[in-house]
Design a protein around this motif. Structure first.
Motif, PDB file in Angstrom:
ATOM      1  N   GLY A 108       0.833  -1.206   0.000  1.00 43.92           N
ATOM      2  CA  GLY A 108       0.000   0.000   0.000  1.00 43.92           C
ATOM      3  C   GLY A 108       0.864   1.251   0.000  1.00 43.92           C
ATOM      4  O   GLY A 108       2.047   1.208   0.347  1.00 43.92           O
ATOM      5  N   GLY A 109       0.271   2.364  -0.409  1.00 41.89           N
ATOM      6  CA  GLY A 109       0.947   3.655  -0.324  1.00 41.89           C
ATOM      7  C   GLY A 109       2.050   3.880  -1.337  1.00 41.89           C
ATOM      8  O   GLY A 109       2.885   4.763  -1.176  1.00 41.89           O
ATOM      9  N   VAL A 110       2.070   3.081  -2.408  1.00 35.19           N
ATOM     10  CA  VAL A 110       3.136   3.240  -3.409  1.00 35.19           C
ATOM     11  C   VAL A 110       2.750   4.238  -4.510  1.00 35.19           C
ATOM     12  O   VAL A 110       3.572   4.553  -5.368  1.00 35.19           O
ATOM     13  N   GLY A 111       1.497   4.703  -4.485  1.00 35.13           N
ATOM     14  CA  GLY A 111       1.097   5.738  -5.450  1.00 35.13           C
ATOM     15  C   GLY A 111       0.066   5.323  -6.490  1.00 35.13           C
ATOM     16  O   GLY A 111      -0.190   6.066  -7.438  1.00 35.13           O
ATOM     17  N   LYS A 112      -0.570   4.160  -6.292  1.00 36.69           N
ATOM     18  CA  LYS A 112      -1.558   3.683  -7.282  1.00 36.69           C
ATOM     19  C   LYS A 112      -2.673   4.683  -7.538  1.00 36.69           C
ATOM     20  O   LYS A 112      -3.002   4.972  -8.685  1.00 36.69           O
ATOM     21  N   SER A 113      -3.276   5.195  -6.471  1.00 39.02           N
ATOM     22  CA  SER A 113      -4.445   6.061  -6.661  1.00 39.02           C
ATOM     23  C   SER A 113      -4.058   7.368  -7.344  1.00 39.02           C
ATOM     24  O   SER A 113      -4.762   7.840  -8.244  1.00 39.02           O
ATOM     25  N   ASN A 114      -2.935   7.923  -6.939  1.00 44.69           N
ATOM     26  CA  ASN A 114      -2.495   9.165  -7.584  1.00 44.69           C
ATOM     27  C   ASN A 114      -2.097   8.942  -9.040  1.00 44.69           C
ATOM     28  O   ASN A 114      -2.393   9.779  -9.899  1.00 44.69           O
ATOM     29  N   LEU A 115      -1.463   7.821  -9.312  1.00 45.91           N
ATOM     30  CA  LEU A 115      -1.108   7.532 -10.705  1.00 45.91           C
ATOM     31  C   LEU A 115      -2.359   7.280 -11.525  1.00 45.91           C
ATOM     32  O   LEU A 115      -2.482   7.769 -12.657  1.00 45.91           O
ATOM     33  N   VAL A 125       7.722   2.244 -11.922  1.00 48.67           N
ATOM     34  CA  VAL A 125       8.462   2.492 -10.695  1.00 48.67           C
ATOM     35  C   VAL A 125       8.169   3.938 -10.282  1.00 48.67           C
ATOM     36  O   VAL A 125       8.513   4.878 -10.987  1.00 48.67           O
ATOM     37  N   ASN A 126       7.492   4.089  -9.158  1.00 47.49           N
ATOM     38  CA  ASN A 126       7.094   5.424  -8.709  1.00 47.49           C
ATOM     39  C   ASN A 126       8.056   5.939  -7.651  1.00 47.49           C
ATOM     40  O   ASN A 126       8.751   5.166  -6.997  1.00 47.49           O
ATOM     41  N   ASP A 127       8.076   7.268  -7.528  1.00 44.80           N
ATOM     42  CA  ASP A 127       8.806   7.911  -6.442  1.00 44.80           C
ATOM     43  C   ASP A 127      10.323   7.731  -6.594  1.00 44.80           C
ATOM     44  O   ASP A 127      11.021   7.534  -5.600  1.00 44.80           O
ATOM     45  N   VAL A 128      10.815   7.799  -7.816  1.00 38.54           N
ATOM     46  CA  VAL A 128      12.250   7.605  -8.034  1.00 38.54           C
ATOM     47  C   VAL A 128      12.991   8.944  -8.064  1.00 38.54           C
ATOM     48  O   VAL A 128      12.407   9.995  -8.309  1.00 38.54           O
ATOM     49  N   VAL A 181       8.011   7.415 -12.431  1.00 39.32           N
ATOM     50  CA  VAL A 181       7.539   8.753 -12.055  1.00 39.32           C
ATOM     51  C   VAL A 181       8.447   9.252 -10.944  1.00 39.32           C
ATOM     52  O   VAL A 181       8.683   8.549  -9.957  1.00 39.32           O
ATOM     53  N   ARG A 182       8.954  10.455 -11.139  1.00 36.93           N
ATOM     54  CA  ARG A 182       9.896  10.992 -10.155  1.00 36.93           C
ATOM     55  C   ARG A 182       9.216  11.426  -8.858  1.00 36.93           C
ATOM     56  O   ARG A 182       8.043  11.800  -8.863  1.00 36.93           O
ATOM     57  N   HIS A 183       9.971  11.354  -7.785  1.00 36.34           N
ATOM     58  CA  HIS A 183       9.515  11.910  -6.507  1.00 36.34           C
ATOM     59  C   HIS A 183       9.262  13.392  -6.721  1.00 36.34           C
ATOM     60  O   HIS A 183      10.098  14.105  -7.274  1.00 36.34           O
ATOM     61  N   ASP A 184       8.113  13.878  -6.291  1.00 31.51           N
ATOM     62  CA  ASP A 184       7.745  15.253  -6.609  1.00 31.51           C
ATOM     63  C   ASP A 184       6.847  15.833  -5.510  1.00 31.51           C
ATOM     64  O   ASP A 184       5.741  15.333  -5.273  1.00 31.51           O
ATOM     65  N   LEU A 185       7.335  16.867  -4.851  1.00 30.99           N
ATOM     66  CA  LEU A 185       6.553  17.474  -3.764  1.00 30.99           C
ATOM     67  C   LEU A 185       5.259  18.094  -4.271  1.00 30.99           C
ATOM     68  O   LEU A 185       4.290  18.248  -3.523  1.00 30.99           O
ATOM     69  N   LYS A 186       5.240  18.426  -5.545  1.00 31.32           N
ATOM     70  CA  LYS A 186       4.010  19.006  -6.136  1.00 31.32           C
ATOM     71  C   LYS A 186       2.865  17.988  -6.106  1.00 31.32           C
ATOM     72  O   LYS A 186       1.705  18.358  -6.005  1.00 31.32           O
ATOM     73  N   LEU A 187       3.223  16.714  -6.222  1.00 34.47           N
ATOM     74  CA  LEU A 187       2.193  15.673  -6.165  1.00 34.47           C
ATOM     75  C   LEU A 187       1.559  15.660  -4.773  1.00 34.47           C
ATOM     76  O   LEU A 187       0.349  15.556  -4.609  1.00 34.47           O
ATOM     77  N   GLN A 188       2.409  15.815  -3.764  1.00 35.54           N
ATOM     78  CA  GLN A 188       1.889  15.824  -2.397  1.00 35.54           C
ATOM     79  C   GLN A 188       1.025  17.064  -2.143  1.00 35.54           C
ATOM     80  O   GLN A 188       0.013  16.992  -1.457  1.00 35.54           O
ATOM     81  N   GLU A 189       1.426  18.168  -2.745  1.00 32.91           N
ATOM     82  CA  GLU A 189       0.623  19.390  -2.600  1.00 32.91           C
ATOM     83  C   GLU A 189      -0.748  19.198  -3.261  1.00 32.91           C
ATOM     84  O   GLU A 189      -1.776  19.633  -2.725  1.00 32.91           O
TER      85      GLU A 189
HETATM   86  N1  LIG Z   1       5.854  10.513  -7.164  1.00 34.17           N
HETATM   87  C1  LIG Z   1       5.586  10.883  -5.885  1.00 34.17           C
HETATM   88  N2  LIG Z   1       6.243  11.917  -5.326  1.00 34.17           N
HETATM   89  C2  LIG Z   1       5.987  12.277  -4.055  1.00 34.17           C
HETATM   90  N3  LIG Z   1       5.075  11.690  -3.253  1.00 34.17           N
HETATM   91  C3  LIG Z   1       4.390  10.653  -3.755  1.00 34.17           C
HETATM   92  C4  LIG Z   1       4.587  10.199  -5.087  1.00 34.17           C
HETATM   93  N4  LIG Z   1       3.743   9.163  -5.298  1.00 34.17           N
HETATM   94  C5  LIG Z   1       3.053   8.978  -4.151  1.00 34.17           C
HETATM   95  N5  LIG Z   1       3.431   9.885  -3.214  1.00 34.17           N
HETATM   96  C6  LIG Z   1       2.935   9.986  -1.822  1.00 34.17           C
HETATM   97  O1  LIG Z   1       2.411   8.728  -1.445  1.00 34.17           O
HETATM   98  C7  LIG Z   1       1.104   8.880  -0.938  1.00 34.17           C
HETATM   99  C8  LIG Z   1       0.276   7.648  -1.205  1.00 34.17           C
HETATM  100  O2  LIG Z   1      -0.103   7.599  -2.557  1.00 34.17           O
HETATM  101  P1  LIG Z   1      -1.406   6.821  -3.049  1.00 34.17           P
HETATM  102  O3  LIG Z   1      -1.579   7.154  -4.482  1.00 34.17           O
HETATM  103  O4  LIG Z   1      -2.563   7.096  -2.152  1.00 34.17           O
HETATM  104  O5  LIG Z   1      -0.915   5.312  -2.870  1.00 34.17           O
HETATM  105  P2  LIG Z   1      -1.732   3.938  -2.999  1.00 34.17           P
HETATM  106  O6  LIG Z   1      -2.984   4.218  -3.772  1.00 34.17           O
HETATM  107  O7  LIG Z   1      -0.809   3.012  -3.714  1.00 34.17           O
HETATM  108  O8  LIG Z   1      -2.007   3.464  -1.615  1.00 34.17           O
HETATM  109  C9  LIG Z   1       0.572  10.147  -1.598  1.00 34.17           C
HETATM  110  O9  LIG Z   1      -0.454  10.727  -0.832  1.00 34.17           O
HETATM  111  C10 LIG Z   1       1.811  11.003  -1.681  1.00 34.17           C
HETATM  112  O10 LIG Z   1       2.002  11.696  -0.467  1.00 34.17           O
END
Ligand SMILES: Nc1ncnc2c1ncn2[C@@H]1O[C@H](COP(=O)(O)OP(=O)(O)O)[C@@H](O)[C@H]1O
Ligand SMILES: [Mg+2]
Length: 267
Positions: free
Chosen positions: A5-12, A174-177, A208-216
């Motif tokens: 969990g938390g690897v970025g699936k929903s945001n991607l 590969v996310n968050d690289v 997808v690169r690690h990006d603080l804008k995604l967190q914002e």
């Molecule tokens: N590329 C990225 N750069 C920075 N933060 C990221 C990135 N991808 C994910 N995150 C962080 O990880 C958190 C979890 O992402 P989320 O898409 O909810 O994961 P999942 O659906 O896999 O559980 C996000 O809320 C964000 O803070």
């Protein structure tokens, strides 16, 4: 999908969906995380109905679909797409059995025919519901991060899907690289293990690169692509969208006449 969990699936999913919709492909984003759904939260919307209502209370799926899910937040938004939300905390649906799976397919397939692309955001893990959803798709994308735990969990998911269901085709993001080097290293590790022990050869879709804008964007409950289309992660996601469309174009002749979601029987 992912093991961890938390690897970025929903945001991607959300931003890939946004990007594909922007390119003019009628798209439905489907929240398939029936345990901890959150696409609605990422979009800042509160839907009246959800996938569980369709399954458990017989609600019409067309009434559960939220039209123009992102555009409703901002009239200027170019990427209009629909979403089929899910509810959180419905434990009986984290382990979908085959009856439930057949019912779901029967109830939602008619509405899904309206869309060119259906993008499914799965829950983490390797349980029954994840396997059912993973087996329904025409293209499967595994998401992981460079963390060793994400790698072992991605491997575990590929293992159950290949050994239990005979699924052998996997694309990898590969996310968050930090950059290309980390992408290559992470993918190589997964690929080597899959080839050696499972006789499966996953294909790298990109990173997808690690990006603080995604967190914002998460905090502001709007898609990254809408708020910061020039951000590093947004550019990377656009590249992924282009690659998926290329793969899709090659598959299209074979998908002709098929139902949107299919039933893949256990081996
Ligand atoms: N590329 C990225 N750069 C920075 N933060 C990221 C990135 N991808 C994910 N995150 C962080 O990880 C958190 C979890 O992402 P989320 O898409 O909810 O994961 P999942 O659906 O896999 O559980 C996000 O809320 C964000 O803070
Ligand atoms: Mg998620």
């Amino acid at each position: 999908m992912s093991g961890k969990g938390g690897v970025g699936k929903s945001n991607l999913s959300l931003n890939l969906g946004y990007s594909l919709a922007q390119k003019g492909h009628g798209l439905l984003l489907m929240d398939c995380d029936l345990g901890l759904a959150n696409l609605d939260v990422l979009l800042g919307i509160t839907p009246d109905r959800n996938l569980q209502d369709v399954l458990l209370s017989g609600a019409d799926v067309r009434n559960a679909i939220v039209k123009n899910a992102a555009a409703s937040l901002d009239k200027k938004t170019a990427g209009a797409f629909d979403i089929l939300p899910a509810a959180s905390g419905v434990p009986e649906l984290t382990d979908m059995n085959s009856d439930m799976r057949d019912l779901l397919i029967k109830r939602i397939n008619p509405a899904l025919r309206d869309y060119k692309i259906i993008l499914m955001d799965l829950g983490a893990g390797i349980h029954g519901t994840v396997q059912s959803f993973a087996a329904m798709a025409a293209i499967r994308v595994i998401v992981l991060t460079p963390e060793p735990t994400a790698l072992t969990d991605a491997y575990a998911l590929i293992k159950v899907l290949s050994q239990d269901l005979g699924v052998k085709d996997f694309l990898v993001v590969v996310n968050d690289v930090a950059g290309k080097k980390e992408e290559e290293l992470t993918f190589k590790r997964l690929e080597t293990a899959c080839r050696k022990f499972l006789n499966v050869s996953p294909v790298l879709l990109g990173s997808v690169r690690h990006d603080l804008k995604l967190q914002e964007a998460v905090i502001r409950q709007k898609p990254l692509m809408e708020l910061f289309p020039e951000a590093n992660a947004a550019q990377d996601i656009t590249t992924l969208a282009d690659r998926i469309l290329k793969i899709y174009a090659r598959m299209e002749p074979y998908l002709e006449g098929q139902e949107p979601l299919r039933i893949l029987e256990k081996k």
